[in-house]
Design a protein around this motif. Structure first.
Motif, PDB file in Angstrom:
ATOM      1  N   SER A 172    -107.811 100.764 -45.492  1.00 50.73           N
ATOM      2  CA  SER A 172    -107.419  99.400 -45.136  1.00 50.73           C
ATOM      3  C   SER A 172    -105.997  99.387 -44.589  1.00 50.73           C
ATOM      4  N   VAL A 173    -105.726  98.463 -43.669  1.00 46.39           N
ATOM      5  CA  VAL A 173    -104.378  98.263 -43.156  1.00 46.39           C
ATOM      6  C   VAL A 173    -103.588  97.479 -44.194  1.00 46.39           C
ATOM      7  N   THR A 174    -102.475  98.050 -44.645  1.00 44.81           N
ATOM      8  CA  THR A 174    -101.718  97.443 -45.737  1.00 44.81           C
ATOM      9  C   THR A 174    -100.436  96.756 -45.298  1.00 44.81           C
ATOM     10  N   GLY A 175     -99.953  97.064 -44.110  1.00 45.44           N
ATOM     11  CA  GLY A 175     -98.702  96.457 -43.659  1.00 45.44           C
ATOM     12  C   GLY A 175     -98.287  97.033 -42.318  1.00 45.44           C
ATOM     13  N   SER A 176     -97.041  96.804 -41.946  1.00 40.95           N
ATOM     14  CA  SER A 176     -96.551  97.288 -40.659  1.00 40.95           C
ATOM     15  C   SER A 176     -95.050  97.512 -40.706  1.00 40.95           C
ATOM     16  N   ILE A 177     -94.580  98.308 -39.756  1.00 43.93           N
ATOM     17  CA  ILE A 177     -93.156  98.585 -39.587  1.00 43.93           C
ATOM     18  C   ILE A 177     -92.778  98.127 -38.185  1.00 43.93           C
ATOM     19  N   LEU A 193     -90.866 109.854 -40.196  1.00 47.19           N
ATOM     20  CA  LEU A 193     -91.880 109.654 -39.162  1.00 47.19           C
ATOM     21  C   LEU A 193     -91.180 109.603 -37.813  1.00 47.19           C
ATOM     22  N   LEU A 194     -91.614 110.458 -36.890  1.00 44.68           N
ATOM     23  CA  LEU A 194     -91.105 110.453 -35.524  1.00 44.68           C
ATOM     24  C   LEU A 194     -92.109 109.737 -34.641  1.00 44.68           C
ATOM     25  N   ALA A 195     -91.628 108.892 -33.731  1.00 48.37           N
ATOM     26  CA  ALA A 195     -92.514 108.171 -32.811  1.00 48.37           C
ATOM     27  C   ALA A 195     -91.878 108.129 -31.431  1.00 48.37           C
ATOM     28  N   THR A 196     -92.583 108.686 -30.437  1.00 51.51           N
ATOM     29  CA  THR A 196     -92.078 108.591 -29.068  1.00 51.51           C
ATOM     30  C   THR A 196     -92.390 107.209 -28.495  1.00 51.51           C
ATOM     31  N   ARG A 197     -91.584 106.779 -27.521  1.00 52.97           N
ATOM     32  CA  ARG A 197     -91.795 105.499 -26.831  1.00 52.97           C
ATOM     33  C   ARG A 197     -91.557 105.719 -25.336  1.00 52.97           C
ATOM     34  N   HIS A 198     -92.525 105.319 -24.502  1.00 47.84           N
ATOM     35  CA  HIS A 198     -92.212 105.326 -23.069  1.00 47.84           C
ATOM     36  C   HIS A 198     -93.025 104.329 -22.242  1.00 47.84           C
ATOM     37  N   TYR A 199     -94.243 103.999 -22.598  1.00 55.86           N
ATOM     38  CA  TYR A 199     -95.038 102.979 -21.909  1.00 55.86           C
ATOM     39  C   TYR A 199     -94.903 103.065 -20.392  1.00 55.86           C
ATOM     40  N   PHE A 200     -95.358 104.195 -19.833  1.00 58.41           N
ATOM     41  CA  PHE A 200     -95.405 104.394 -18.386  1.00 58.41           C
ATOM     42  C   PHE A 200     -94.037 104.233 -17.724  1.00 58.41           C
ATOM     43  N   THR A 207     -88.070 107.273 -31.995  1.00 58.15           N
ATOM     44  CA  THR A 207     -87.711 106.488 -33.168  1.00 58.15           C
ATOM     45  C   THR A 207     -87.891 107.321 -34.431  1.00 58.15           C
ATOM     46  N   PHE A 208     -86.912 107.244 -35.325  1.00 60.44           N
ATOM     47  CA  PHE A 208     -86.947 107.928 -36.621  1.00 60.44           C
ATOM     48  C   PHE A 208     -87.149 106.874 -37.710  1.00 60.44           C
ATOM     49  N   ASN A 213     -89.139 104.233 -47.505  1.00 61.35           N
ATOM     50  CA  ASN A 213     -88.864 102.788 -47.574  1.00 61.35           C
ATOM     51  C   ASN A 213     -89.292 102.049 -46.302  1.00 61.35           C
ATOM     52  N   ASN A 214     -89.891 102.792 -45.356  1.00 62.65           N
ATOM     53  CA  ASN A 214     -90.375 102.213 -44.087  1.00 62.65           C
ATOM     54  C   ASN A 214     -89.268 101.556 -43.272  1.00 62.65           C
ATOM     55  N   GLU A 215     -88.069 102.119 -43.358  1.00 64.31           N
ATOM     56  CA  GLU A 215     -86.943 101.603 -42.590  1.00 64.31           C
ATOM     57  C   GLU A 215     -86.603 102.530 -41.429  1.00 64.31           C
TER      58      GLU A 215
END
Length: 370
Positions: A172-177, A193-200, A207-208, A213-215
């Motif tokens: 189940s989806v419990t929340g979001s950051i 958690l590492l997350a790349t961002r570029h959207y074309f 993003t780190f 604590n999901n911050e």
């Protein structure tokens, strides 16, 4: 010469956005639950099956999974449908192997299908109102982290991208950051958690996030086109940038440790084999040696139309390349040996997007000397 896939996908998306098209493929996955090799001269690990995941056509609900046997070179395009009786969904974006399951992220269906990795039978579907154009999933323990583009605004830009948290005990989806826009690949290193961002091309950031604590720890600028995140054998994270750079990440200090310039644009997926990062540049497969820091040519490949998938067999170094061709008809898979010789070429499903190599330990009896 091959046109770099980022350009082709950008043009395709921009045209299709006029018809409310959502997304194309990004990430590639390496199985996390491979068997450990034991120290024995009679045990050899061997790739016995290669799963080929396909996006399918947008809004056609015909994403599928095929199976290739590297020993007899036979391809079965219908292994998922044979097991489940239907297609897997709409726009199969990326796949992660974890603890006996495949997590298939469906960008068009706004869901994640959970498959038994032994049989490919559908175990469950992760759904929720907040899942909107998901991109990739990372897992730590019993928690999943799903990158999510979110809704379009009037100009087909993004305004509400976020990481969704998932309880894998009940899926189940419990929340979001909350994050900045354009999330792509995700990877967990320790408690980060590492997350790349570029959207074309709209963003070029990493993003780190502290998953304790999901911050958000930091959001840094990278070379243009950050796509896949790779982990080398020493536990270092690398970001593959389609503008022509490999970026080693200092996770502890949330910064760039090293940038390797490759001289020209590359395809946004890469793979690691034998302590080298393999990548596709024009019509060549090249390898950046992590020890010598040299770049070597591995294979010159046939001209292809739309680079769409790239992977290296972890057991023997064979090179797998998926050509999306025209985005609507069957794609093409090309397989080269580690020495650069063409082994096989065949028509696959629509938009081959990812390879997963399934291995097993095989026992060989030693011959006794006379």
């Amino acid at each position: 010469m091959i046109k770099i896939n980022f350009f082709k996908k950008s043009i395709y998306l921009l045209l299709a956005l006029l018809l409310a098209f959502t997304a194309c493929k990004e990430d590639e996955v390496i199985p996390e639950d491979e068997q450990d090799n034991e120290d024995s001269d009679s045990l050899v690990s061997k790739t016995v099956n290669v799963l080929i995941f396909h996006e399918g056509g947008f809004q056609a609900n015909n994403a599928t999974i095929g199976s290739y046997n590297p020993e007899n070179q036979e391809y079965d395009p219908t292994v998922y449908r044979n097991e489940n009786g239907n297609f897997i969904g709409d726009v199969q974006q990326s796949v992660l192997s974890n603890s006996g399951f495949y997590y298939s992220v469906l960008n068009g269906s706004n869901s994640v299908k959970v498959l038994d990795s032994a049989t490919l039978s559908l175990s469950t579907t992760i759904e929720g109102e907040t899942i909107d154009k998901p991109r990739a999933i990372a897992i730590s323990g019993d928690k999943g982290y799903l990158s999510n583009w979110g809704p379009y605004n009037d100009d087909f830009g993004l305004s509400d991208s976020r990481i969704l948290t998932i309880d894998l005990n009940d899926n189940s989806v419990t929340g979001s950051i909350d994050t900045e826009e354009g999330l792509e690949d995700v990877q967990i290193v320790g408690n980060t958690l590492l997350a790349t961002r570029h959207y074309f091309g709209s963003y070029q950031h990493l993003t780190f996030i502290n998953i304790d604590n999901n911050e958000i720890i930091n959001d840094i600028e990278l070379p243009a086109g950050p796509e896949e995140i790779l982990m080398d054998t020493s536990g270092n994270a690398w970001v593959v940038c389609n503008s022509g750079a490999l970026v080693k990440i200092d996770v502890e200090n949330a910064s760039i440790a090293e940038t390797v310039q490759l001289g020209a644009e590359i395809y946004g997926d890469a793979d690691i084999f034998d302590n080298a990062i393999y990548f596709l540049q024009n019509n060549e497969v090249k390898a950046y040696d992590l020890s010598s820091k040299s770049i070597n040519s591995v294979a010159t490949i046939k001209e292809i139309q739309t680079p769409y998938a790239f992977g290296i067999d972890p057991e023997n170094g064979d090179i797998y390349i998926g050509d999306g061709v025209d985005f609507s008809d069957g794609g093409t898979v090309l397989i080269y040996s580690a020495e650069g010789e063409l082994i096989n070429e065949f028509v696959s499903g629509i938009l081959p997007t990812q390879f997963v190599f399934e291995t097993e330990l095989q026992v060989f009896e030693e011959e006794e000397e006379d």
